[in-house]
Structures are given as C-alpha cells and as structure tokens.
Write a protein that holds these residues in place. Structure first.
Motif, PDB file in Angstrom:
ATOM      1  N   ALA A 275       0.833  -1.206   0.000  1.00 29.80           N
ATOM      2  CA  ALA A 275       0.000   0.000   0.000  1.00 29.80           C
ATOM      3  C   ALA A 275       0.868   1.256   0.000  1.00 29.80           C
ATOM      4  N   ALA A 276       1.984   1.206   0.743  1.00 30.34           N
ATOM      5  CA  ALA A 276       2.892   2.354   0.797  1.00 30.34           C
ATOM      6  C   ALA A 276       3.490   2.640  -0.574  1.00 30.34           C
ATOM      7  N   PHE A 277       3.795   1.572  -1.317  1.00 34.21           N
ATOM      8  CA  PHE A 277       4.343   1.747  -2.666  1.00 34.21           C
ATOM      9  C   PHE A 277       3.311   2.417  -3.579  1.00 34.21           C
ATOM     10  N   ILE A 278       2.045   1.940  -3.500  1.00 33.85           N
ATOM     11  CA  ILE A 278       0.973   2.524  -4.311  1.00 33.85           C
ATOM     12  C   ILE A 278       0.743   3.982  -3.913  1.00 33.85           C
ATOM     13  N   LEU A 279       0.790   4.247  -2.614  1.00 34.76           N
ATOM     14  CA  LEU A 279       0.594   5.610  -2.124  1.00 34.76           C
ATOM     15  C   LEU A 279       1.659   6.544  -2.688  1.00 34.76           C
ATOM     16  N   ASP A 280       2.898   6.091  -2.659  1.00 31.10           N
ATOM     17  CA  ASP A 280       3.993   6.924  -3.169  1.00 31.10           C
ATOM     18  C   ASP A 280       3.794   7.242  -4.652  1.00 31.10           C
ATOM     19  N   GLU A 281       3.328   6.240  -5.405  1.00 36.11           N
ATOM     20  CA  GLU A 281       3.082   6.452  -6.835  1.00 36.11           C
ATOM     21  C   GLU A 281       1.899   7.399  -7.040  1.00 36.11           C
ATOM     22  N   MET A 282       0.871   7.253  -6.197  1.00 37.68           N
ATOM     23  CA  MET A 282      -0.294   8.147  -6.271  1.00 37.68           C
ATOM     24  C   MET A 282       0.125   9.600  -6.092  1.00 37.68           C
TER      25      MET A 282
ATOM     26  N   LEU B 135       8.225   2.497   8.501  1.00 38.31           N
ATOM     27  CA  LEU B 135       7.346   2.625   7.342  1.00 38.31           C
ATOM     28  C   LEU B 135       6.373   3.787   7.542  1.00 38.31           C
ATOM     29  N   LEU B 136       5.899   3.952   8.782  1.00 36.40           N
ATOM     30  CA  LEU B 136       4.997   5.068   9.077  1.00 36.40           C
ATOM     31  C   LEU B 136       5.664   6.401   8.761  1.00 36.40           C
ATOM     32  N   TRP B 137       6.930   6.525   9.142  1.00 33.22           N
ATOM     33  CA  TRP B 137       7.672   7.769   8.863  1.00 33.22           C
ATOM     34  C   TRP B 137       7.746   8.015   7.364  1.00 33.22           C
ATOM     35  N   GLN B 138       8.028   6.944   6.589  1.00 32.79           N
ATOM     36  CA  GLN B 138       8.109   7.075   5.128  1.00 32.79           C
ATOM     37  C   GLN B 138       6.760   7.493   4.535  1.00 32.79           C
ATOM     38  N   VAL B 139       5.682   6.886   5.065  1.00 35.44           N
ATOM     39  CA  VAL B 139       4.341   7.196   4.562  1.00 35.44           C
ATOM     40  C   VAL B 139       3.986   8.645   4.832  1.00 35.44           C
ATOM     41  N   LEU B 140       4.254   9.119   6.039  1.00 34.41           N
ATOM     42  CA  LEU B 140       3.948  10.507   6.387  1.00 34.41           C
ATOM     43  C   LEU B 140       4.777  11.472   5.545  1.00 34.41           C
ATOM     44  N   ASP B 141       5.989  11.064   5.234  1.00 38.32           N
ATOM     45  CA  ASP B 141       6.835  11.894   4.372  1.00 38.32           C
ATOM     46  C   ASP B 141       6.213  12.005   2.973  1.00 38.32           C
ATOM     47  N   SER B 142       5.704  10.870   2.452  1.00 40.52           N
ATOM     48  CA  SER B 142       5.037  10.877   1.139  1.00 40.52           C
ATOM     49  C   SER B 142       3.787  11.746   1.172  1.00 40.52           C
ATOM     50  N   LEU B 143       2.994  11.579   2.239  1.00 40.92           N
ATOM     51  CA  LEU B 143       1.768  12.367   2.368  1.00 40.92           C
ATOM     52  C   LEU B 143       2.072  13.859   2.463  1.00 40.92           C
ATOM     53  N   ALA B 144       3.153  14.182   3.151  1.00 45.69           N
ATOM     54  CA  ALA B 144       3.538  15.586   3.290  1.00 45.69           C
ATOM     55  C   ALA B 144       3.916  16.178   1.934  1.00 45.69           C
ATOM     56  N   LYS B 145       4.601  15.383   1.105  1.00 44.42           N
ATOM     57  CA  LYS B 145       4.977  15.861  -0.233  1.00 44.42           C
ATOM     58  C   LYS B 145       3.741  16.167  -1.068  1.00 44.42           C
ATOM     59  N   GLY B 146       2.694  15.364  -0.871  1.00 39.78           N
ATOM     60  CA  GLY B 146       1.467  15.582  -1.618  1.00 39.78           C
ATOM     61  C   GLY B 146       0.496  16.500  -0.916  1.00 39.78           C
TER      62      GLY B 146
ATOM     63  N   ASP C 273      11.548  11.057  19.801  1.00 43.77           N
ATOM     64  CA  ASP C 273      12.096  11.097  18.443  1.00 43.77           C
ATOM     65  C   ASP C 273      11.806  12.459  17.816  1.00 43.77           C
ATOM     66  N   SER C 274      12.768  13.350  17.934  1.00 48.83           N
ATOM     67  CA  SER C 274      12.563  14.716  17.428  1.00 48.83           C
ATOM     68  C   SER C 274      12.434  14.731  15.914  1.00 48.83           C
ATOM     69  N   GLU C 275      13.085  13.785  15.233  1.00 46.23           N
ATOM     70  CA  GLU C 275      13.018  13.752  13.766  1.00 46.23           C
ATOM     71  C   GLU C 275      11.585  13.491  13.306  1.00 46.23           C
ATOM     72  N   PHE C 276      10.911  12.574  14.040  1.00 50.10           N
ATOM     73  CA  PHE C 276       9.533  12.260  13.696  1.00 50.10           C
ATOM     74  C   PHE C 276       8.635  13.481  13.926  1.00 50.10           C
TER      75      PHE C 276
ATOM     76  N   VAL D 128      -2.713   4.696   8.334  1.00 51.19           N
ATOM     77  CA  VAL D 128      -1.822   5.170   9.392  1.00 51.19           C
ATOM     78  C   VAL D 128      -2.105   4.432  10.692  1.00 51.19           C
ATOM     79  N   SER D 129      -3.393   4.237  10.988  1.00 53.48           N
ATOM     80  CA  SER D 129      -3.757   3.508  12.207  1.00 53.48           C
ATOM     81  C   SER D 129      -3.201   2.090  12.186  1.00 53.48           C
TER      82      SER D 129
END
Length: 458
Positions: free
Chosen positions: A379-386, A413-424, A448-451, A402-403
C-alpha cells in the motif's frame, strides 16, 4: 509604405468570425481601427459574434462589459437570440442568478421577450438544478409569455429529476387543459421519470394512453427507459418481450438495450441466454460495445466469477473493442473485495502493457484493498506512486492506513508514509492528531525529534 485598410462594420464581423482566440477577438472588437479614434458603428452581428465567443470561453466579466455597451446602442434593436445565448452560457456555467438577471433585463434593450427566451431560461435553471426557482415561474408563467409544449416539457423534466412525479403529472394535466398537445418528448420524459421511480404500472398505462389517444409511437428512448425499469426489479421476461416488440415495430435497437438485458440476465443466473443475445446483436448490425462488455464484467465480478470476467476482457481485445479504464477498475475492485490482492495488483501492473492508463479510481481502489488486507508495504508503494501522479487517497483510507501502521508498530514505514503524504500535501489535521496520540500512547517515539519535525513540516 502600404496604407492599412480601414475596418468597416461588415469587415469587422468577418474578422471576428475568423478569429479563434476570444481575447484577440475582444481586442479587435474594442479597437477595430487603432489609427482612427472616431466612434465605430458596430453592427448587431458583431455584438452577437463577440458575445458568443466570450460566453463560450467563460470570459463573463468581459462579456458583461460588451452587454452594457449593447444596452447603450440606439441604432438597432438586438435580436432575442443574443439573450438566449447569454442565458444558455450562464446556465452551462451554473450561474442561475445571472441567467435570471439577463432575462429580466431583456426589455431594457427594447427587445420583446418571447417563449424562446423563457424556455431558454427554464432550461438553464434546470441545468443548475434550481427547481424551486422553476416552480416560482410556473405560478405566474402567463405574465411573461404564452407557454408552449417545450415550456411544459422542461417543467416536467424538472419535476422528474427532483423525483416529484405527482407534480410532473399535474403539469402534464395542466398543459392538456390549456389545449397544448403533448409530444414525443413529453411522454418520453414522463415515462423515464416513472420508471426511475419504480412506478412501472403507471409508466405502461401512460405508454398505452400515448399510443391509443395521441397516436404517438414509442421510440428507442421509451423502450430503454421501460426495459431498464423492468430489469431493475428483475422482471427480465417482460423486458425481453419489450425487446421483441421493438423488433416487431422496427424500432432500432442499440447497445444500451442489449447491455441492460444482458446485465439483468446475468444477475438472475440466466447466463445461457446471454450468448444468444450477443449473436442477435450482431445479426441486427449492433456490435457489442464497451458498455455491453463492462456490464458483463460487472456481473461476473459481483458473482466472484473472475475467470469469466477475464474472458470478457480478452474477448473485447480480440473483437477490436479496446477495454477502457472502467473495465479494469471493475475487475480490480471485485478482486480486492474478495481479498485477491495479488491478482488485483498484477492486473494493475499489467494495465500499461495493455495500453490503458490507471486513473485516480484505480489507485484508490487498489490502495483501499491493500489497506483492508493489511498489506501495508504494498500500500505504501501505491501511495507513493499516487502522490507522484498528483492523486490523493480518501481521508478515511489514509486514517485507516496510518492507524494500521501504528498498531503494527512499523514506525519506520509510518515515517516514510507521512513523508510521502507531506509531499502531496495530503495530511489533514485529524490525521496529524491521530498519529501523535497513537504514537505517544504506544510510547514508541516520544523522544524522536526527527519524527516530530516531520509532522510539523507536514
């Protein structure tokens, strides 16, 4: 140096007709002879042409400036068709108040309103779904003009579209009392409305009344409405009888009739009759089209008969009827619905080689299916492509995704997903709050300050 030709009123009309760019046409209209500043004697045709060009381009501010200029003209009386066009442009642009205003102002141009401008206004209001405003006109309609059959047809259509069949039939009765004979459009609109509202007995009575009293023969639109109504309540045998009636009266059968009946037969498990209908279609010179095939695909997927659905897809390609994105979306949705996520993903990846580009519905359907099946990496891969393609998942799907990641504890993976969502730019406040709450409850990233920086940047 060659002297520039003076643009005459006649020549201006010719130049405006040839000019495709509405902005350049406007410049030409406003300043036809730059070297001669004296007043220009515009023709009514020039006004008609420039207003039409600006209206089609939805340049309404500029169009209204020309309309105000036209109001000041004293050399001629504008034709009513100009105002009909303006009302039509406003109707298409969903600007009902502007359409009403220009109708009210027609007398200010010394132009007499007739039933033509009234019908155009009613049609514009219908296009804008302003049913209440149309009813207001019905109350005092005679004070404007004498209504004709077209007026009543538009009013009947408005009531049918708002599922108010009682008032639609009242208008039908009123027009007959006023001596206005209903035509094929009147009956077609009423019968379609009755069928949509599952009032099939009334629809068939009206059909009989139409033929016996008014000598109006049903056309293809009538039959399609009745057949769809019958199929909606699984009265397939009656629908087939109507199809035979069409053949007897030599009413042209199109793919819509066959698609409706084929879909109904498949839904009630009478698959054996479908191929006979397909042969009949070809015999009658009506080749199955995408609508027909997609109806078959939908029913096979609904029944979880995916082998048959893929068989239809292959047959489409063999017959030269290229499957469209709807064909693939229906199968992908069906596969996801029963948890066949690998097959759905394979078909999705196969679409480009089949020369069909996935659309936002394709991505959302597959993304939702993968989330429901807890296939979060896929799903994360599809999300990134979307996101890369500019598509946005549904908010509820993002929250579910996310839940699920938080519950599984896959914070990377959650961090990567949020990063993708932020880009969009696809993170809503509710998602932000949900993630923060869930993460802190699990005490996974409280330091985790980075998160946290990622969430703030989103």
């Amino acid at each position: 140096m060659e002297k520039l030709k003076v643009v005459s009123p006649f020549r201006l009309s010719s130049l405006l007709r040839l000019q495709k760019d509405p902005k350049l046409a406007l410049q030409l209209f406003l300043n036809p002879n730059p070297d001669k500043p004296k007043p220009f004697r515009y023709s009514v045709l020039s006004y008609d042409l420039i207003i039409s060009k600006l209206g089609r381009a939805k340049m309404f501010d500029e169009m209204e400036q020309i309309i105000e200029r036209l109001k000041r003209e004293t050399r001629f009386i504008p034709k009513e068709i100009i105002f009909c066009n303006i009302i039509m442009f406003y109707g298409r642009a969903r600007l009902p108040d502007k359409a009403l205003r220009i109708f009210a102002e027609i007398p200010c141009f010394r132009c007499q309103r007739t039933v033509k401008s009234l019908n155009t206004l009613l049609d514009a209001l219908l296009n804008c779904r302003e049913y209440d405003k149309m009813r207001e006109f019905l109350v005092g309609i005679d004070k404007y003009v004498c209504p004709d059959v077209c007026t009543y047809n538009v009013l009947i259509n408005a009531y049918c579209k708002s599922n108010d069949m009682g008032n639609a039939l009242n208008v039908f009765d009123e027009m007959q009392k006023k001596g206005i004979k209903p035509n094929v459009v009147t009956f077609g609109t009423l019968i379609n409305g009755l069928c949509v509202n599952s009032m099939l007995d009334e629809a068939f009575k009206l059909k009989e009344h139409m033929v016996k009293i008014y000598k109006v023969r049903p056309n293809a639109f009538f039959y399609v409405s009745l057949i769809k109504g019958l199929c909606r309540v699984n009265k397939v045998d009656f629908a087939l009888k109507l199809k035979e009636e069409m053949l007897r009266y030599k009413v042209e059968l199109d793919s819509a009739v066959y698609s409706t009946v084929i879909s109904a037969l498949l839904k009630v498990g009478r698959k054996g009759e479908v191929y006979g209908l397909l042969d009949e279609m070809r015999t009658n010179g009506c080749e199955p089209d995408k609508v027909t095939y997609n109806a078959m695909i939908y029913v096979f997927c609904y029944e979880k008969n995916f082998d048959s659905a893929f068989g239809v897809l292959n047959e489409m390609e063999e017959k030269g009827c290229k499957p469209d994105v709807i064909s693939y979306n229906v199968i992908i949705h069906g596969l996801c619905r029963v948890g066949k996520l690998r097959e759905a993903n394979e078909l999705f990846e196969d679409m480009p080689s089949r020369k069909c580009v996935p659309d936002v519905v394709t991505y959302r359907t597959l993304f939702d299916g993968l989330c429901d099946g807890a296939k979060f990496k896929e799903a994360a891969f599809i999300l990134d492509e979307m996101v890369f393609k500019g598509y946005v998942p549904r908010a509820a799907s993002i929250n579910k995704f996310v839940s699920g990641l938080v519950q599984e504890g896959d914070i990377k993976l959650l961090w990567q997903v949020l990063d993708s969502l932020a880009k969009g730019n696809s993170i809503e406040v509710n998602t932000w709050m949900m993630v923060t709450s869930m993460v802190y409850k699990k005490d996974k990233l409280s330091n985790d300050s980075e998160f946290i920086d990622t969430l703030i940047m989103a």
